[in-house]
Write a protein that holds these residues in place. Structure first.
Motif, PDB file in Angstrom:
ATOM      1  N   TYR A  87      -6.204 -74.540 -12.430  1.00  0.00           N
ATOM      2  CA  TYR A  87      -7.493 -75.382 -13.450  1.00  0.00           C
ATOM      3  C   TYR A  87      -6.565 -76.604 -13.323  1.00  0.00           C
ATOM      4  O   TYR A  87      -5.841 -77.387 -12.626  1.00  0.00           O
ATOM      5  CB  TYR A  87      -6.409 -74.922 -14.580  1.00  0.00           C
ATOM      6  CG  TYR A  87      -6.797 -73.528 -15.341  1.00  0.00           C
ATOM      7  CD1 TYR A  87      -7.366 -72.733 -15.205  1.00  0.00           C
ATOM      8  CD2 TYR A  87      -6.508 -73.928 -17.189  1.00  0.00           C
ATOM      9  CE1 TYR A  87      -7.885 -72.308 -16.548  1.00  0.00           C
ATOM     10  CE2 TYR A  87      -6.350 -72.492 -17.701  1.00  0.00           C
ATOM     11  CZ  TYR A  87      -6.651 -71.872 -17.304  1.00  0.00           C
ATOM     12  OH  TYR A  87      -6.912 -70.747 -18.006  1.00  0.00           O
ATOM     13  N   GLY A  89      -7.731 -79.895 -15.085  1.00  0.00           N
ATOM     14  CA  GLY A  89      -8.562 -80.853 -15.891  1.00  0.00           C
ATOM     15  C   GLY A  89      -7.357 -81.924 -16.644  1.00  0.00           C
ATOM     16  O   GLY A  89      -6.805 -82.384 -16.313  1.00  0.00           O
ATOM     17  N   ASP A  92      -6.065 -83.822 -23.228  1.00  0.00           N
ATOM     18  CA  ASP A  92      -7.634 -84.499 -24.348  1.00  0.00           C
ATOM     19  C   ASP A  92      -6.298 -86.202 -25.241  1.00  0.00           C
ATOM     20  O   ASP A  92      -4.851 -85.438 -25.651  1.00  0.00           O
ATOM     21  CB  ASP A  92      -7.724 -84.138 -25.028  1.00  0.00           C
ATOM     22  CG  ASP A  92      -9.375 -83.434 -24.483  1.00  0.00           C
ATOM     23  OD1 ASP A  92      -9.705 -83.957 -23.468  1.00  0.00           O
ATOM     24  OD2 ASP A  92      -9.555 -82.733 -25.640  1.00  0.00           O
ATOM     25  N   THR A 101      -5.485 -80.283 -27.379  1.00  0.00           N
ATOM     26  CA  THR A 101      -6.443 -79.425 -27.076  1.00  0.00           C
ATOM     27  C   THR A 101      -6.812 -80.269 -25.085  1.00  0.00           C
ATOM     28  O   THR A 101      -6.360 -80.728 -24.947  1.00  0.00           O
ATOM     29  CB  THR A 101      -7.598 -79.851 -28.009  1.00  0.00           C
ATOM     30  OG1 THR A 101      -7.524 -81.723 -27.526  1.00  0.00           O
ATOM     31  CG2 THR A 101      -8.008 -80.220 -28.987  1.00  0.00           C
ATOM     32  N   GLU A 103      -9.186 -79.080 -21.485  1.00  0.00           N
ATOM     33  CA  GLU A 103     -10.042 -78.565 -20.991  1.00  0.00           C
ATOM     34  C   GLU A 103     -10.226 -78.822 -19.473  1.00  0.00           C
ATOM     35  O   GLU A 103      -9.868 -80.278 -18.624  1.00  0.00           O
ATOM     36  CB  GLU A 103     -11.219 -79.037 -21.312  1.00  0.00           C
ATOM     37  CG  GLU A 103     -12.150 -80.019 -21.291  1.00  0.00           C
ATOM     38  CD  GLU A 103     -11.317 -80.971 -22.846  1.00  0.00           C
ATOM     39  OE1 GLU A 103     -11.319 -80.393 -23.736  1.00  0.00           O
ATOM     40  OE2 GLU A 103     -11.652 -82.828 -22.245  1.00  0.00           O
ATOM     41  N   ARG A 114     -15.163 -73.078 -15.741  1.00  0.00           N
ATOM     42  CA  ARG A 114     -14.271 -73.816 -16.369  1.00  0.00           C
ATOM     43  C   ARG A 114     -13.311 -73.572 -17.418  1.00  0.00           C
ATOM     44  O   ARG A 114     -13.917 -71.820 -17.456  1.00  0.00           O
ATOM     45  CB  ARG A 114     -15.659 -74.639 -17.520  1.00  0.00           C
ATOM     46  CG  ARG A 114     -16.640 -75.143 -16.644  1.00  0.00           C
ATOM     47  CD  ARG A 114     -17.355 -76.654 -16.714  1.00  0.00           C
ATOM     48  NE  ARG A 114     -16.315 -77.367 -17.793  1.00  0.00           N
ATOM     49  CZ  ARG A 114     -15.457 -78.802 -17.534  1.00  0.00           C
ATOM     50  NH1 ARG A 114     -15.103 -78.988 -16.414  1.00  0.00           N
ATOM     51  NH2 ARG A 114     -15.054 -79.241 -18.601  1.00  0.00           N
ATOM     52  N   PHE A 115     -12.679 -74.591 -18.123  1.00  0.00           N
ATOM     53  CA  PHE A 115     -11.173 -73.388 -19.103  1.00  0.00           C
ATOM     54  C   PHE A 115     -12.065 -74.530 -19.831  1.00  0.00           C
ATOM     55  O   PHE A 115     -11.921 -75.723 -20.243  1.00  0.00           O
ATOM     56  CB  PHE A 115     -10.025 -73.007 -18.414  1.00  0.00           C
ATOM     57  CG  PHE A 115      -9.948 -74.959 -18.092  1.00  0.00           C
ATOM     58  CD1 PHE A 115      -8.834 -74.833 -19.011  1.00  0.00           C
ATOM     59  CD2 PHE A 115      -9.738 -74.776 -16.993  1.00  0.00           C
ATOM     60  CE1 PHE A 115      -8.128 -76.577 -18.463  1.00  0.00           C
ATOM     61  CE2 PHE A 115      -9.031 -76.091 -15.950  1.00  0.00           C
ATOM     62  CZ  PHE A 115      -8.024 -77.178 -17.659  1.00  0.00           C
ATOM     63  N   ALA A 116     -11.471 -74.322 -21.594  1.00  0.00           N
ATOM     64  CA  ALA A 116     -11.060 -74.990 -22.970  1.00  0.00           C
ATOM     65  C   ALA A 116      -9.959 -74.345 -23.164  1.00  0.00           C
ATOM     66  O   ALA A 116      -9.994 -72.842 -24.076  1.00  0.00           O
ATOM     67  CB  ALA A 116     -11.908 -75.487 -23.691  1.00  0.00           C
ATOM     68  N   ALA A 126      -6.400 -70.267 -24.015  1.00  0.00           N
ATOM     69  CA  ALA A 126      -7.833 -70.534 -23.495  1.00  0.00           C
ATOM     70  C   ALA A 126      -8.816 -70.036 -23.442  1.00  0.00           C
ATOM     71  O   ALA A 126      -8.638 -68.427 -23.364  1.00  0.00           O
ATOM     72  CB  ALA A 126      -7.780 -71.617 -21.617  1.00  0.00           C
ATOM     73  N   ARG A 127     -10.435 -70.314 -23.256  1.00  0.00           N
ATOM     74  CA  ARG A 127     -11.209 -69.566 -23.122  1.00  0.00           C
ATOM     75  C   ARG A 127     -11.757 -69.622 -21.473  1.00  0.00           C
ATOM     76  O   ARG A 127     -11.995 -71.144 -21.553  1.00  0.00           O
ATOM     77  CB  ARG A 127     -12.294 -69.944 -24.010  1.00  0.00           C
ATOM     78  CG  ARG A 127     -12.216 -69.376 -25.824  1.00  0.00           C
ATOM     79  CD  ARG A 127     -13.048 -70.118 -26.902  1.00  0.00           C
ATOM     80  NE  ARG A 127     -13.528 -71.751 -26.085  1.00  0.00           N
ATOM     81  CZ  ARG A 127     -12.184 -72.623 -27.261  1.00  0.00           C
ATOM     82  NH1 ARG A 127     -11.317 -71.911 -27.246  1.00  0.00           N
ATOM     83  NH2 ARG A 127     -12.334 -73.147 -26.273  1.00  0.00           N
ATOM     84  N   TYR A 129     -15.103 -69.991 -18.790  1.00  0.00           N
ATOM     85  CA  TYR A 129     -16.403 -69.991 -19.446  1.00  0.00           C
ATOM     86  C   TYR A 129     -17.426 -69.798 -17.735  1.00  0.00           C
ATOM     87  O   TYR A 129     -16.398 -70.200 -17.044  1.00  0.00           O
ATOM     88  CB  TYR A 129     -16.264 -71.510 -19.235  1.00  0.00           C
ATOM     89  CG  TYR A 129     -16.242 -71.931 -20.701  1.00  0.00           C
ATOM     90  CD1 TYR A 129     -17.020 -71.320 -22.431  1.00  0.00           C
ATOM     91  CD2 TYR A 129     -15.072 -72.239 -20.742  1.00  0.00           C
ATOM     92  CE1 TYR A 129     -16.477 -71.327 -23.307  1.00  0.00           C
ATOM     93  CE2 TYR A 129     -15.291 -72.397 -22.489  1.00  0.00           C
ATOM     94  CZ  TYR A 129     -15.422 -72.235 -23.103  1.00  0.00           C
ATOM     95  OH  TYR A 129     -15.039 -72.770 -24.795  1.00  0.00           O
TER      96      TYR A 129
END
Length: 175
Positions: A87, A89, A92, A101, A103, A114-116, A126-127, A129
């Motif tokens: 990852y 990223g 935030d 948070t 991503e 991607r991840f978030a 995380a999700r 994508y």
């Protein structure tokens, strides 16, 4: 003799491409593992091997600007889970040790781009994508390891990294 050098160079380039991407040039890369596949990432809870860094580190004071976030570890578990996942990223602005948070970009699993997620204390689900923005997996990190200390949150540098383990569960892409 002069024609051998370009042929050797072309063969070496093709071999590097195959090793780097796992498929010959021009061939379609495989998709993500099938639904229901469970991968380990960064070892296991009993033996965490994944690493992460956060710059600047997290404290109990909310971040004034996003922090850089780098996570990497080997994939294991199911035979469909090989190689490593990384990852790159951010956490935030306003993130703290207690709540974040985050991503960014994900590299290492075919089809995952991607991840978030949202972190609550030591857990950071995380999700994952695909390039079309579809959720294709869930990832459940655990940073409660012997190498990580909650006391880092009280230091001037903050909690700036350590080790982790995680599981990734792939979802049905047809729904």
């Amino acid at each position: 003799m002069k024609t051998r050098a370009p042929l050797a160079l072309a063969a070496l380039t093709a071999a590097v491409a195959v090793a780097a991407w796992g498929t010959p040039a021009g061939a379609a890369r495989p998709g993500p593992p099938p639904a229901g596949t469970v991968c380990t990432w960064g070892g296991t809870a009993a033996a965490p091997t994944g690493t992460f860094t956060i710059t600047p580190g997290l404290t109990s004071v909310p971040l004034a600007a996003p922090a850089k976030f780098y996570v990497t570890g080997e994939l294991g578990g199911d035979p469909a889970c090989g190689g490593s996942l990384t990852y790159l990223g951010q956490i935030d602005a306003s993130g703290t040790c207690e709540l974040t948070t985050f991503e960014g970009d994900a590299k290492g699993i075919p089809g995952v781009t991607r991840f978030a997620g949202v972190g609550a204390g030591p857990f950071g689900p995380a999700r994952l994508y695909d390039k079309a923005g579809n959720v294709i997996a869930s990832e459940n990190a655990n940073i409660v390891t012997a190498d990580n200390s909650a006391l880092d949150c009280a230091s001037p540098e903050g909690f700036d990294g350590g080790t982790f383990s995680s599981t990734i569960v792939f979802l049905d892409q047809q729904s």
